[in-house]
Design a protein around this motif. Structure first.
Motif, PDB file in Angstrom:
ATOM      1  N   ALA A   1       2.279  29.892   7.344  1.00 18.12           N
ATOM      2  CA  ALA A   1       1.128  29.096   7.790  1.00 18.12           C
ATOM      3  C   ALA A   1       1.599  27.806   8.455  1.00 18.12           C
ATOM      4  O   ALA A   1       2.695  27.310   8.179  1.00 18.12           O
ATOM      5  CB  ALA A   1       0.217  28.768   6.604  1.00 18.12           C
ATOM      6  N   GLN A   2       0.770  27.269   9.337  1.00 16.01           N
ATOM      7  CA  GLN A   2       1.026  25.925   9.839  1.00 16.01           C
ATOM      8  C   GLN A   2       0.700  24.952   8.716  1.00 16.01           C
ATOM      9  O   GLN A   2      -0.350  25.069   8.066  1.00 16.01           O
ATOM     10  CB  GLN A   2       0.158  25.627  11.055  1.00 16.01           C
ATOM     11  CG  GLN A   2       0.397  24.249  11.645  1.00 16.01           C
ATOM     12  CD  GLN A   2      -0.565  23.915  12.767  1.00 16.01           C
ATOM     13  OE1 GLN A   2      -1.230  24.801  13.300  1.00 16.01           O
ATOM     14  NE2 GLN A   2      -0.650  22.650  13.118  1.00 16.01           N
ATOM     15  N   VAL A   3       1.589  24.000   8.451  1.00 18.49           N
ATOM     16  CA  VAL A   3       1.451  23.107   7.310  1.00 18.49           C
ATOM     17  C   VAL A   3       1.527  21.654   7.786  1.00 18.49           C
ATOM     18  O   VAL A   3       2.441  21.285   8.525  1.00 18.49           O
ATOM     19  CB  VAL A   3       2.554  23.370   6.261  1.00 18.49           C
ATOM     20  CG1 VAL A   3       2.427  22.383   5.100  1.00 18.49           C
ATOM     21  CG2 VAL A   3       2.485  24.808   5.759  1.00 18.49           C
ATOM     22  N   VAL A   4       0.560  20.857   7.354  1.00 17.31           N
ATOM     23  CA  VAL A   4       0.575  19.411   7.614  1.00 17.31           C
ATOM     24  C   VAL A   4       0.364  18.719   6.272  1.00 17.31           C
ATOM     25  O   VAL A   4      -0.646  18.948   5.606  1.00 17.31           O
ATOM     26  CB  VAL A   4      -0.507  18.984   8.621  1.00 17.31           C
ATOM     27  CG1 VAL A   4      -0.446  17.479   8.855  1.00 17.31           C
ATOM     28  CG2 VAL A   4      -0.342  19.728   9.939  1.00 17.31           C
ATOM     29  N   VAL A   5       1.325  17.881   5.887  1.00 25.36           N
ATOM     30  CA  VAL A   5       1.282  17.219   4.585  1.00 25.36           C
ATOM     31  C   VAL A   5       1.417  15.719   4.774  1.00 25.36           C
ATOM     32  O   VAL A   5       2.326  15.255   5.464  1.00 25.36           O
ATOM     33  CB  VAL A   5       2.416  17.716   3.659  1.00 25.36           C
ATOM     34  CG1 VAL A   5       2.286  17.084   2.277  1.00 25.36           C
ATOM     35  CG2 VAL A   5       2.409  19.228   3.545  1.00 25.36           C
ATOM     36  N   ALA A   6       0.507  14.953   4.164  1.00 30.79           N
ATOM     37  CA  ALA A   6       0.610  13.499   4.134  1.00 30.79           C
ATOM     38  C   ALA A   6       1.201  13.114   2.786  1.00 30.79           C
ATOM     39  O   ALA A   6       0.542  13.268   1.748  1.00 30.79           O
ATOM     40  CB  ALA A   6      -0.756  12.853   4.331  1.00 30.79           C
ATOM     41  N   CYS A   7       2.445  12.635   2.789  1.00 34.39           N
ATOM     42  CA  CYS A   7       3.144  12.344   1.547  1.00 34.39           C
ATOM     43  C   CYS A   7       4.356  11.463   1.832  1.00 34.39           C
ATOM     44  O   CYS A   7       4.773  11.325   2.992  1.00 34.39           O
ATOM     45  CB  CYS A   7       3.587  13.637   0.860  1.00 34.39           C
ATOM     46  SG  CYS A   7       4.877  14.539   1.755  1.00 34.39           S
ATOM     47  N   PRO A   8       4.960  10.868   0.805  1.00 36.52           N
ATOM     48  CA  PRO A   8       6.217  10.139   1.017  1.00 36.52           C
ATOM     49  C   PRO A   8       7.287  11.091   1.545  1.00 36.52           C
ATOM     50  O   PRO A   8       7.444  12.203   1.030  1.00 36.52           O
ATOM     51  CB  PRO A   8       6.561   9.626  -0.385  1.00 36.52           C
ATOM     52  CG  PRO A   8       5.245   9.571  -1.102  1.00 36.52           C
ATOM     53  CD  PRO A   8       4.461  10.724  -0.577  1.00 36.52           C
TER      54      PRO A   8
ATOM     55  N   THR B   1       4.627  19.787   9.445  1.00 38.79           N
ATOM     56  CA  THR B   1       4.636  18.391   9.880  1.00 38.79           C
ATOM     57  C   THR B   1       4.419  17.511   8.658  1.00 38.79           C
ATOM     58  O   THR B   1       3.487  17.741   7.881  1.00 38.79           O
ATOM     59  CB  THR B   1       3.523  18.113  10.899  1.00 38.79           C
ATOM     60  OG1 THR B   1       3.756  18.881  12.075  1.00 38.79           O
ATOM     61  CG2 THR B   1       3.487  16.636  11.281  1.00 38.79           C
ATOM     62  N   ILE B   2       5.288  16.534   8.476  1.00 46.62           N
ATOM     63  CA  ILE B   2       5.117  15.538   7.421  1.00 46.62           C
ATOM     64  C   ILE B   2       4.550  14.275   8.046  1.00 46.62           C
ATOM     65  O   ILE B   2       5.163  13.679   8.939  1.00 46.62           O
ATOM     66  CB  ILE B   2       6.451  15.215   6.714  1.00 46.62           C
ATOM     67  CG1 ILE B   2       7.062  16.472   6.089  1.00 46.62           C
ATOM     68  CG2 ILE B   2       6.241  14.131   5.652  1.00 46.62           C
ATOM     69  CD1 ILE B   2       6.246  17.051   4.958  1.00 46.62           C
ATOM     70  N   LEU B   3       3.384  13.862   7.588  1.00 46.36           N
ATOM     71  CA  LEU B   3       2.818  12.572   7.978  1.00 46.36           C
ATOM     72  C   LEU B   3       3.243  11.572   6.904  1.00 46.36           C
ATOM     73  O   LEU B   3       2.737  11.616   5.780  1.00 46.36           O
ATOM     74  CB  LEU B   3       1.292  12.649   8.068  1.00 46.36           C
ATOM     75  CG  LEU B   3       0.733  13.731   9.013  1.00 46.36           C
ATOM     76  CD1 LEU B   3      -0.796  13.723   8.977  1.00 46.36           C
ATOM     77  CD2 LEU B   3       1.244  13.545  10.434  1.00 46.36           C
ATOM     78  N   PRO B   4       4.203  10.699   7.204  1.00 47.91           N
ATOM     79  CA  PRO B   4       4.811   9.870   6.148  1.00 47.91           C
ATOM     80  C   PRO B   4       3.862   8.806   5.610  1.00 47.91           C
ATOM     81  O   PRO B   4       3.176   8.119   6.366  1.00 47.91           O
ATOM     82  CB  PRO B   4       6.004   9.227   6.866  1.00 47.91           C
ATOM     83  CG  PRO B   4       5.604   9.211   8.309  1.00 47.91           C
ATOM     84  CD  PRO B   4       4.784  10.446   8.534  1.00 47.91           C
ATOM     85  N   THR B   5       3.821   8.679   4.280  1.00 45.57           N
ATOM     86  CA  THR B   5       3.026   7.647   3.616  1.00 45.57           C
ATOM     87  C   THR B   5       3.909   6.946   2.584  1.00 45.57           C
ATOM     88  O   THR B   5       4.889   7.514   2.109  1.00 45.57           O
ATOM     89  CB  THR B   5       1.786   8.250   2.919  1.00 45.57           C
ATOM     90  OG1 THR B   5       2.212   9.155   1.889  1.00 45.57           O
ATOM     91  CG2 THR B   5       0.917   9.000   3.914  1.00 45.57           C
TER      92      THR B   5
END
Length: 343
Positions: free
Chosen positions: A124-131, A146-150
């Motif tokens: 699956a296409q995966v987008v995660v907002a996490c450290p 894709t990691i959206l850095p937090t």
């Protein structure tokens, strides 16, 4: 141990200083939204550029324990089927045609790590907002991830990062991080511990809450979620009951409330019991069903002599209105904590 409420503590600088860390955290809510939005901007732009070359997903699955906020925003608006899935395992039909998104503000939850790893295995296409160095980020590594850095650990700020991405790929409504941050800043100013009782709505609400049992209602999906967060914060702050529910569940509680007799002895048995206080979170939703439910609650409260307090907001977007109402309630809960004193 019994407790009583001392409203003078709400304007006592020494007392407020003792609660400074909690109040400062509330005041910095807007700053956390801005920081997360700024730090994730580059990764978001890269993900959007890549996604422009791919087709719209068959479905969006919001995985992990923080998925309910995404559901409240996206479920009515997402142009493809949307599922919020809090279990560690994904739905059996999840595959390469789907988009899996996840909020992991802290990134250390093993269940979330397991779910995102399963999404990667299924292609699956995966987008995660996490450290970016967290357990969840490690398990999310993959070709279509894709990691959206937090960095702040703030659930709302993390959600705004994800919603900004989803809006720009055509899968959600406008979130606008700046409007959310501005709404939070406005609440922080109006509810600041440096503003005294006469002009501080959160302190006034805390006084109203002091000898009552709060029942909290929000009509729209997002206002209802804010109501649950506010009721939870009131329970934590006071150790007392506080309920958030739909109008049909709150009406019987209001209707069963004993009428107050202005001539009764205040020291008689049962007279000093805490009466309900109806707290309405009004985000301006004009849906006919919401108006009808709000009217029924107000009418029932007026008939039984139940006090009503209403929180409102002028924020410009749905998420900003949610954030504003929630933060107003969190401030009131914190001032309730400040004022309660053990005998």
């Amino acid at each position: 141990m019994a407790t009583w409420f001392d409203e003078s503590r709400l304007d006592d600088e020494a007392v407020l200083e003792a609660f400074g860390l909690r109040l400062r955290s509330l005041a910095e809510s807007g700053a956390r939204v801005r920081r997360e939005s700024h730090d994730a901007a580059s990764a978001t732009a890269e993900a959007i550029a890549r996604d422009r070359t791919s087709s719209r997903p068959r479905a969006v699955i919001a995985a992990g324990p923080d998925s309910r906020l995404l559901r409240a925003v996206l479920e009515p608006r997402c142009p493809v089927p949307f599922v919020a899935w809090t279990a560690p395992a994904l739905p059996g039909w999840t595959g390469s045609l789907d988009l899996v998104v996840m909020l992991a503000p802290v990134g250390s939850d093993s269940g979330s790590a397991s779910a995102v790893a399963e999404a990667v295995r299924r292609g699956a296409q995966v987008v995660v907002a996490c450290p970016p160095t967290s357990l969840v980020a490690e398990h999310a590594a993959g070709r279509y991830t894709t990691i959206l850095p937090t960095v702040t650990g703030d659930q709302l700020a993390t959600a705004v990062v994800m919603l900004d991405y989803l809006e720009q790929v055509g899968l959600g409504p406008r979130a606008d991080a700046e409007s959310v941050a501005t709404a939070l800043d406005e609440v922080a100013l109006s509810c600041s511990p440096h503003r005294d009782l006469a002009v501080n709505p959160a302190k006034m609400l805390a006084i109203a809450l002091a000898d009552t049992t709060p029942i909290v209602w929000g009509g729209s999906v997002l206002a209802a979620r804010a109501a649950r967060r506010v009721a939870e914060s009131m329970r934590r702050a006071s150790g007392r009951s506080a309920l958030a529910a739909d109008a049909d569940h709150l009406l019987p509680l209001i209707e069963a409330t004993r009428q107050r007799d202005v001539f009764e002895d205040p020291f008689a048995e049962g007279v000093g019991e805490r009466r309900p206080l109806l707290v309405v979170l009004d985000d301006g939703a004009e849906d006919p069903a919401v108006r009808e439910q709000r009217g029924r609650l107000h009418a029932a409260a007026a008939e039984r002599g139940v006090r009503t307090e209403t929180l409102t907001t002028d924020a410009t977007t749905e998420v900003a209105r949610y954030a504003s109402l929630m933060l107003q309630g969190l401030y009131a809960a914190e001032y309730l904590r400040v004022g309660l004193v053990d005998e």
